[in-house]
Design a protein around this motif. Sequence first.
Motif, mmCIF file in Angstrom:
data_model
loop_
_atom_site.group_PDB
_atom_site.id
_atom_site.type_symbol
_atom_site.label_atom_id
_atom_site.label_comp_id
_atom_site.label_asym_id
_atom_site.label_seq_id
_atom_site.Cartn_x
_atom_site.Cartn_y
_atom_site.Cartn_z
ATOM 1 N N LEU A 32 11.026 88.363 123.594
ATOM 2 C CA LEU A 32 9.577 88.463 123.425
ATOM 3 C C LEU A 32 9.216 89.415 122.297
ATOM 4 O O LEU A 32 8.310 89.140 121.509
ATOM 5 C CB LEU A 32 8.933 88.930 124.735
ATOM 6 N N ASN A 33 9.909 90.542 122.210
ATOM 7 C CA ASN A 33 9.657 91.533 121.162
ATOM 8 C C ASN A 33 10.986 92.015 120.592
ATOM 9 O O ASN A 33 11.978 92.115 121.307
ATOM 10 C CB ASN A 33 8.900 92.751 121.702
ATOM 11 N N LYS A 34 10.973 92.347 119.325
ATOM 12 C CA LYS A 34 12.157 92.923 118.679
ATOM 13 C C LYS A 34 11.672 93.738 117.497
ATOM 14 O O LYS A 34 10.594 93.492 116.931
ATOM 15 C CB LYS A 34 13.114 91.833 118.219
ATOM 16 N N GLY A 35 12.463 94.731 117.115
ATOM 17 C CA GLY A 35 12.073 95.534 115.962
ATOM 18 C C GLY A 35 12.879 96.801 115.849
ATOM 19 O O GLY A 35 13.889 97.000 116.544
ATOM 20 N N PHE A 36 12.420 97.679 114.961
ATOM 21 C CA PHE A 36 13.080 98.949 114.698
ATOM 22 C C PHE A 36 12.046 100.069 114.781
ATOM 23 O O PHE A 36 10.872 99.882 114.436
ATOM 24 C CB PHE A 36 13.724 98.953 113.313
ATOM 25 N N ALA A 37 12.488 101.229 115.225
ATOM 26 C CA ALA A 37 11.602 102.381 115.362
ATOM 27 C C ALA A 37 12.307 103.627 114.858
ATOM 28 O O ALA A 37 13.545 103.678 114.806
ATOM 29 C CB ALA A 37 11.193 102.559 116.829
ATOM 30 N N PRO A 38 11.537 104.677 114.498
ATOM 31 C CA PRO A 38 12.136 105.920 114.003
ATOM 32 C C PRO A 38 12.495 106.904 115.103
ATOM 33 O O PRO A 38 12.853 108.047 114.819
ATOM 34 C CB PRO A 38 11.029 106.489 113.116
ATOM 35 N N GLY A 39 12.400 106.476 116.360
ATOM 36 C CA GLY A 39 12.704 107.349 117.481
ATOM 37 C C GLY A 39 12.711 106.569 118.779
ATOM 38 O O GLY A 39 12.719 105.334 118.774
ATOM 39 N N PRO A 40 12.731 107.272 119.915
ATOM 40 C CA PRO A 40 12.757 106.601 121.222
ATOM 41 C C PRO A 40 11.604 105.613 121.383
ATOM 42 O O PRO A 40 10.500 105.820 120.862
ATOM 43 C CB PRO A 40 12.633 107.770 122.210
ATOM 44 N N VAL A 90 7.040 102.440 111.454
ATOM 45 C CA VAL A 90 8.108 101.837 110.657
ATOM 46 C C VAL A 90 9.091 102.913 110.191
ATOM 47 O O VAL A 90 8.695 103.895 109.564
ATOM 48 C CB VAL A 90 7.528 101.106 109.438
ATOM 49 N N PRO A 91 10.384 102.755 110.480
ATOM 50 C CA PRO A 91 11.362 103.763 110.052
ATOM 51 C C PRO A 91 11.596 103.728 108.547
ATOM 52 O O PRO A 91 11.382 102.713 107.881
ATOM 53 C CB PRO A 91 12.624 103.372 110.828
ATOM 54 N N ALA A 92 12.057 104.855 108.014
ATOM 55 C CA ALA A 92 12.400 104.993 106.595
ATOM 56 C C ALA A 92 13.691 105.786 106.482
ATOM 57 O O ALA A 92 14.261 106.221 107.494
ATOM 58 C CB ALA A 92 11.263 105.686 105.851
ATOM 59 N N THR A 93 14.173 106.003 105.275
ATOM 60 C CA THR A 93 15.449 106.703 105.094
ATOM 61 C C THR A 93 15.407 108.133 105.617
ATOM 62 O O THR A 93 16.437 108.687 106.007
ATOM 63 C CB THR A 93 15.837 106.721 103.605
ATOM 64 N N ALA A 94 14.197 108.735 105.663
ATOM 65 C CA ALA A 94 14.076 110.120 106.124
ATOM 66 C C ALA A 94 13.690 110.221 107.597
ATOM 67 O O ALA A 94 13.445 111.332 108.099
ATOM 68 C CB ALA A 94 13.037 110.853 105.266
ATOM 69 N N SER A 95 13.642 109.104 108.302
ATOM 70 C CA SER A 95 13.270 109.135 109.716
ATOM 71 C C SER A 95 14.298 109.911 110.535
ATOM 72 O O SER A 95 15.488 109.931 110.201
ATOM 73 C CB SER A 95 13.151 107.713 110.263
ATOM 74 N N PRO A 96 13.858 110.540 111.634
ATOM 75 C CA PRO A 96 14.794 111.309 112.462
ATOM 76 C C PRO A 96 15.843 110.452 113.150
ATOM 77 O O PRO A 96 16.884 110.948 113.560
ATOM 78 C CB PRO A 96 13.883 111.991 113.488
#
Length: 329
Positions: free
Chosen positions: A214-222, A237-243
């Motif tokens: 139903l849902n899929k994706g990427f995150a910068p944290g929990p 939206v995560p980036a190269t500097a995301s934790p």
Amino acid sequence: MRLPVLLIALGLSGTASAQEISLRLPVACEIGRTCIIQHYADHDSSTAARDYRCGTLTYDGHDGTDIRLPTLAAQKAGVAVVASADGRVLRIRDGMEDVSVASRSRDSVANAECGNGAVIDHGNGWQTQYCHMAKGSLSVKPGDAVRAGDPIGRIGLSGMTEFPHLHFTVRKDGRVVDPFTSGPAAEACGTKQTASLWEPSVERALAYQPGSVLNKGFAPGPVTMEAIESGAAEQSVPATASPALVAYVRAIGLKGGDVQSLTLFDSDGKPLARNTAPPLDRDKAQWMMFAGIKQPAGGFRPGLYRAIYRVERDGKPAIEQAFGISLGP
């Protein structure tokens, strides 16, 4: 759930002249991308439940097809409910609040479980019912003639529901009919005794899936289920500097014994993280899982990162979904 008929009635004969009926998709969405089937009609007369393919995508007494939106954000953006065939509006209800029944008493929607909705008469005993529409969205009234595809409202969260969807019921002479079979379920699973009521192009789009993402994706944290449901997870939206870099999925229609895995790969195709869940102890209407890593020294390298979600059922592949994200500064 058997949903009661609506409140505002007008005695009109239908307009269809054919003995049978051909149905369009009653929602202006793309199955498998912007909407998905959560439940089918229940074909088991006992307290157990089975869908028309003898699967578990239903529950006891469910009398229709639930077409679900992936998030509350999608519902708030507005998704039209449309007439599935030519006919005349017979009954409507509007004015009920869009509030998940999980946050209030079920008694608060007693005798109004359908929420905001409409019933359309198509003649020769055929009727369709549309439930859980958004407050104030109904654009038709009793007596209105409609053509297949005409907007009649928007998907909402009214009545007996915990997620945004359209509950769609077909009846012939007052008897519930499953549009996927146009009649009772076959005794042998997967055997079709009668033809589908869907138009051919719609029938192809609605090919049976024993479980889906139903849902899929990427995150910068929990990630939480609440963030996925609201649509907030899609906005971060995560980036190269995301934790951190976290891949997540929410799947529906899982069965007891299913073994799930989610693997995150870097831009070179090297596995970075893997989450393998124990076999499910019972059938699950929905399930969330994630896999991720913390930011390495110097940050994540720019490039395409991928994730693959797999479900193994009875020792065989059942669901596989791959997705990716390009990380930039």
